[in-house]
Design an enzyme around this catalytic site. Structure first.
Site, short mmCIF file in Angstrom:
data_model
loop_
_atom_site.label_atom_id
_atom_site.label_comp_id
_atom_site.label_asym_id
_atom_site.label_seq_id
_atom_site.Cartn_x
_atom_site.Cartn_y
_atom_site.Cartn_z
N SER A 1 46.44 72.97 -13.34
CA SER A 1 47.43 73.37 -12.35
C SER A 1 48.85 73.04 -12.82
O SER A 1 49.27 73.46 -13.90
CB SER A 1 47.10 72.71 -11.00
OG SER A 1 47.86 73.27 -9.96
N ASP B 1 41.37 82.08 -7.31
CA ASP B 1 42.31 80.97 -7.43
C ASP B 1 43.64 81.29 -6.74
O ASP B 1 44.10 82.43 -6.77
CB ASP B 1 42.55 80.68 -8.91
CG ASP B 1 43.21 79.36 -9.18
OD1 ASP B 1 43.69 78.70 -8.23
OD2 ASP B 1 43.26 78.98 -10.36
N HIS C 1 40.49 77.21 -7.01
CA HIS C 1 41.44 76.45 -7.82
C HIS C 1 40.85 75.19 -8.45
O HIS C 1 41.44 74.64 -9.39
CB HIS C 1 42.64 76.05 -6.94
CG HIS C 1 43.79 75.47 -7.69
ND1 HIS C 1 44.42 76.13 -8.72
CD2 HIS C 1 44.43 74.27 -7.56
CE1 HIS C 1 45.41 75.37 -9.19
NE2 HIS C 1 45.43 74.25 -8.51
#
Length: 288
Positions: free
Chosen positions: A103, A240, A266
């Site tokens: 991320s 995601d 995610h």
């Protein structure tokens, strides 16, 4: 997760916590970089499943988890967190290393690699990440249009300062269950949330989830990705919040790059941990 060794290192007058799982000789260690900003290392605990093959190194970035927190949020900036990666490598003598970022850890690691030449980086894994904050925000707008009309309305009202806490909470819950994690958070993620740093999140990301007006706000290195010279693995989730096109855009610019799209949101290391770790393990082994 078993931590076989841990401690603190000094950086710019504060302490940064680190921990290592595994004691494998001969294999290049994997250094993990968490996102958030400020979500802390606990959410990456499933990666300790690779510790039977190599050392897996975790650390909490300044401002969250077991690391110190700044008395003034203006201490947090991109340069500090870039330098912190080198501080961890130097303190733990990680002359050769595989880099992993999840991320918001992706922008940090990309900035680290592109800001100046870095030696000893054997490979790069970018999981559910991005090379452009404006493109990330565009992807969020696309995902919001996939929500129910009620959720879209509540989020739009909040964008204009008209927030109904109950409606906004329900809308955010719908977004999270569809595009972040489709089941209740596991214990490691709860710990990560409890140890997160609200100040570093606000300073680096912005004033709310969908408004990236913090220190990263206009960051975009898409046109610099061709400079990367190490084997690269990009992992995306079909559902995601970081839409797959962000990963496709990175793959298109990186020379030696493989893209794997999983049927996850995610946090694939919680959704499909066996498949996720197998993909990474095979990539790391091939990179050596």
């Amino acid at each position: 997760m078993t931590i076989d060794n841990q401690g603190y290192l000094g950086h710019r007058g504060h302490r940064v916590w680190w921990g290592v799982s595994g004691r494998v000789d001969g294999a290049t260690p994997l250094l993990t970089v968490h996102g958030g900003p400020g979500i802390c290392h606990d959410c990456l605990e499933p990666l300790a499943g690779l510790a039977g093959r190599r050392q897996v190194v975790f650390y909490d970035q300044y401002g969250c988890g077991k690391s110190d927190r700044a008395s003034d949020a203006h201490e947090y900036d991109v340069e500090l967190f870039v330098e912190e990666v080198d501080a961890v490598r130097n303190a733990l003598d990680l002359k050769e290393v595989h880099l992993f970022a999840h991320s918001y850890g992706g922008p940090l690691v990309l900035q680290y690699l592109l800001s100046e030449p870095r030696s000893g980086v054997k490979s790069l894994t970018l999981s559910n990440s991005f090379a452009s904050i404006p493109a990330l925000a565009d992807g969020w707008a696309r995902r919001r249009r996939e929500l129910s009309p009620q959720a879209q309305g509540a989020l739009a009202a909040a964008d204009h300062g008209i927030e109904d806490p109950e409606a906004y909470g329900a809308a955010l819950g719908e977004f999270i269950s569809r595009f972040v994690l489709p089941f209740p958070p596991p214990e490691a993620l709860i710990r990560s949330q409890q140890g997160s740093g609200a100040e570093v999140y606000a300073r680096m990301h912005g004033s709310s989830w969908f408004v990236p007006d913090g220190a990263w706000n206009d960051w975009d290195v898409t046109d610099q990705l061709h400079k990367l010279r190490m084997p690269t693995l990009i992992i995306a989730g079909r559902d995601d919040q970081c839409v797959p096109s962000l990963s496709e855009a990175m793959q298109a610019q990186i020379r030696d790059c493989r893209l794997v799209v999983l049927d996850t949101a995610h946090l694939p290391f919680f959704e499909t941990p066996d498949e996720y770790l197998r993909v990474i393990d095979e990539f790391l082994t091939s990179s050596e």
